[in-house]
Design a protein around this motif. Structure first.
Motif, mmCIF file in Angstrom:
data_model
loop_
_atom_site.group_PDB
_atom_site.id
_atom_site.type_symbol
_atom_site.label_atom_id
_atom_site.label_comp_id
_atom_site.label_asym_id
_atom_site.label_seq_id
_atom_site.Cartn_x
_atom_site.Cartn_y
_atom_site.Cartn_z
ATOM 1 N N PHE A 129 0.806 -1.210 0.000
ATOM 2 C CA PHE A 129 0.000 0.000 0.000
ATOM 3 C C PHE A 129 0.840 1.261 0.000
ATOM 4 C CE2 PHE A 129 -2.790 -3.224 1.913
ATOM 5 C CZ PHE A 129 -3.796 -3.179 0.967
ATOM 6 N N GLY A 130 2.136 1.137 0.164
ATOM 7 C CA GLY A 130 3.035 2.272 0.111
ATOM 8 C C GLY A 130 3.091 3.021 1.418
ATOM 9 N N TYR A 131 4.038 3.900 1.492
ATOM 10 C CA TYR A 131 4.236 4.683 2.699
ATOM 11 C C TYR A 131 3.254 5.836 2.776
ATOM 12 C CZ TYR A 131 8.421 1.924 3.041
ATOM 13 O OH TYR A 131 9.279 0.863 3.136
ATOM 14 N N ASP A 132 2.515 6.086 1.691
ATOM 15 C CA ASP A 132 1.497 7.138 1.712
ATOM 16 C C ASP A 132 0.414 6.838 2.721
ATOM 17 O OD1 ASP A 132 2.894 8.325 -0.293
ATOM 18 O OD2 ASP A 132 1.549 7.709 -1.892
ATOM 19 N N PHE A 133 0.295 5.573 3.089
ATOM 20 C CA PHE A 133 -0.709 5.154 4.060
ATOM 21 C C PHE A 133 -0.530 5.922 5.371
ATOM 22 C CE2 PHE A 133 -2.331 2.087 7.248
ATOM 23 C CZ PHE A 133 -3.617 1.959 6.763
ATOM 24 N N PHE A 134 0.724 6.163 5.774
ATOM 25 C CA PHE A 134 1.005 6.868 7.026
ATOM 26 C C PHE A 134 1.219 8.365 6.825
ATOM 27 C CE2 PHE A 134 2.368 2.557 8.274
ATOM 28 C CZ PHE A 134 1.558 2.414 9.380
ATOM 29 N N PHE A 135 1.911 8.726 5.767
ATOM 30 C CA PHE A 135 2.318 10.113 5.593
ATOM 31 C C PHE A 135 1.366 10.928 4.718
ATOM 32 C CE2 PHE A 135 6.402 7.912 6.378
ATOM 33 C CZ PHE A 135 6.697 8.522 7.575
ATOM 34 N N GLY A 136 0.501 10.304 3.983
ATOM 35 C CA GLY A 136 -0.384 11.022 3.066
ATOM 36 C C GLY A 136 0.286 11.207 1.720
ATOM 37 N N GLY A 137 -0.500 11.428 0.720
ATOM 38 C CA GLY A 137 -0.001 11.492 -0.649
ATOM 39 C C GLY A 137 0.941 12.648 -0.919
ATOM 40 N N ARG A 148 5.035 18.654 0.739
ATOM 41 C CA ARG A 148 4.896 19.646 1.819
ATOM 42 C C ARG A 148 6.183 19.794 2.608
ATOM 43 N NH1 ARG A 148 -0.221 17.354 4.747
ATOM 44 N NH2 ARG A 148 1.414 15.851 4.935
ATOM 45 N N LYS A 149 6.845 18.649 2.895
ATOM 46 C CA LYS A 149 8.090 18.684 3.671
ATOM 47 C C LYS A 149 9.190 19.399 2.893
ATOM 48 C CE LYS A 149 8.612 17.257 7.792
ATOM 49 N NZ LYS A 149 8.283 18.168 8.855
ATOM 50 N N ILE A 150 9.305 19.116 1.599
ATOM 51 C CA ILE A 150 10.315 19.780 0.767
ATOM 52 C C ILE A 150 10.063 21.282 0.743
ATOM 53 C CG2 ILE A 150 11.088 20.065 -1.624
ATOM 54 C CD1 ILE A 150 10.666 16.995 -1.923
ATOM 55 N N LYS A 151 8.802 21.672 0.562
ATOM 56 C CA LYS A 151 8.457 23.097 0.547
ATOM 57 C C LYS A 151 8.790 23.745 1.885
ATOM 58 C CE LYS A 151 4.687 26.223 -0.503
ATOM 59 N NZ LYS A 151 3.294 26.361 -0.887
ATOM 60 N N MET A 208 12.544 24.223 2.134
ATOM 61 C CA MET A 208 12.989 25.279 1.223
ATOM 62 C C MET A 208 12.637 26.656 1.784
ATOM 63 S SD MET A 208 12.128 23.554 -2.460
ATOM 64 C CE MET A 208 12.460 25.026 -3.380
ATOM 65 N N GLU A 209 11.434 26.784 2.338
ATOM 66 C CA GLU A 209 11.028 28.053 2.944
ATOM 67 C C GLU A 209 11.902 28.385 4.145
ATOM 68 O OE1 GLU A 209 8.733 30.381 2.079
ATOM 69 O OE2 GLU A 209 8.461 29.267 0.219
ATOM 70 N N LYS A 210 12.192 27.378 4.951
ATOM 71 C CA LYS A 210 13.028 27.587 6.133
ATOM 72 C C LYS A 210 14.429 28.048 5.726
ATOM 73 C CE LYS A 210 14.661 25.232 10.262
ATOM 74 N NZ LYS A 210 14.722 23.960 10.998
ATOM 75 N N GLU A 211 14.988 27.400 4.704
ATOM 76 C CA GLU A 211 16.321 27.774 4.228
ATOM 77 C C GLU A 211 16.304 29.178 3.642
ATOM 78 O OE1 GLU A 211 19.399 26.369 0.796
ATOM 79 O OE2 GLU A 211 18.358 24.798 1.907
ATOM 80 N N LYS A 212 15.263 29.502 2.894
ATOM 81 C CA LYS A 212 15.133 30.828 2.269
ATOM 82 C C LYS A 212 15.061 31.904 3.351
ATOM 83 C CE LYS A 212 11.970 33.456 -0.612
ATOM 84 N NZ LYS A 212 10.662 33.420 -1.299
#
Length: 111
Positions: free
Chosen positions: A83-91, A96-99, A102-106
């Motif tokens: 079922f993939g790891y999306d089962f726990f983390f969402g699609g 969202r984490k990458i964004k 990136m915002e934090k670094e910016k």
């Protein structure tokens, strides 16, 4: 007399989307088969453990749950693979984490 319409399998067998979907269905079916066997075998083990229980002995001992725990870990891994790891983390969790990073670094760069 010649048929006008192709069957479902004839129509989509060369389509890679059909092949991927068929593989996914096969993996899901395999997981549910694994789950059913897990439940049946562990119910049988519970029955045997109750039958062999001595008078005054508690059922809640580690040895009575060892198979269910170890096999359950394997079943969980199988479920995550199917079922993939999306089962726990969402699609969209990764996006969202990458964004967020990136915002934090910016923000840290320009302060």
């Amino acid at each position: 007399m010649r048929r006008k319409y192709k069957s479902w399998e004839e129509q989509y067998s060369s389509d890679s989307r059909y092949e991927e979907a068929a593989k996914r269905v096969k993996r899901i079916k395999g997981f549910y088969t694994h789950l059913m066997i897990y439940l049946l075998v562990n119910l049988f083990i519970v029955f045997l453990n109750f039958r062999d229980l001595k008078v005054g002995e508690s059922y809640f001992q580690f040895k009575n749950f060892f198979t269910a725990i170890c096999w359950g870990i394997g079943l969980l891994a199988h479920g995550l693979r199917v079922f993939g790891y999306d089962f726990f983390f969402g699609g969209d969790w990764e996006a969202r984490k990458i964004k967020e990073f990136m915002e934090k670094e910016k923000n840290e760069k320009w302060e």
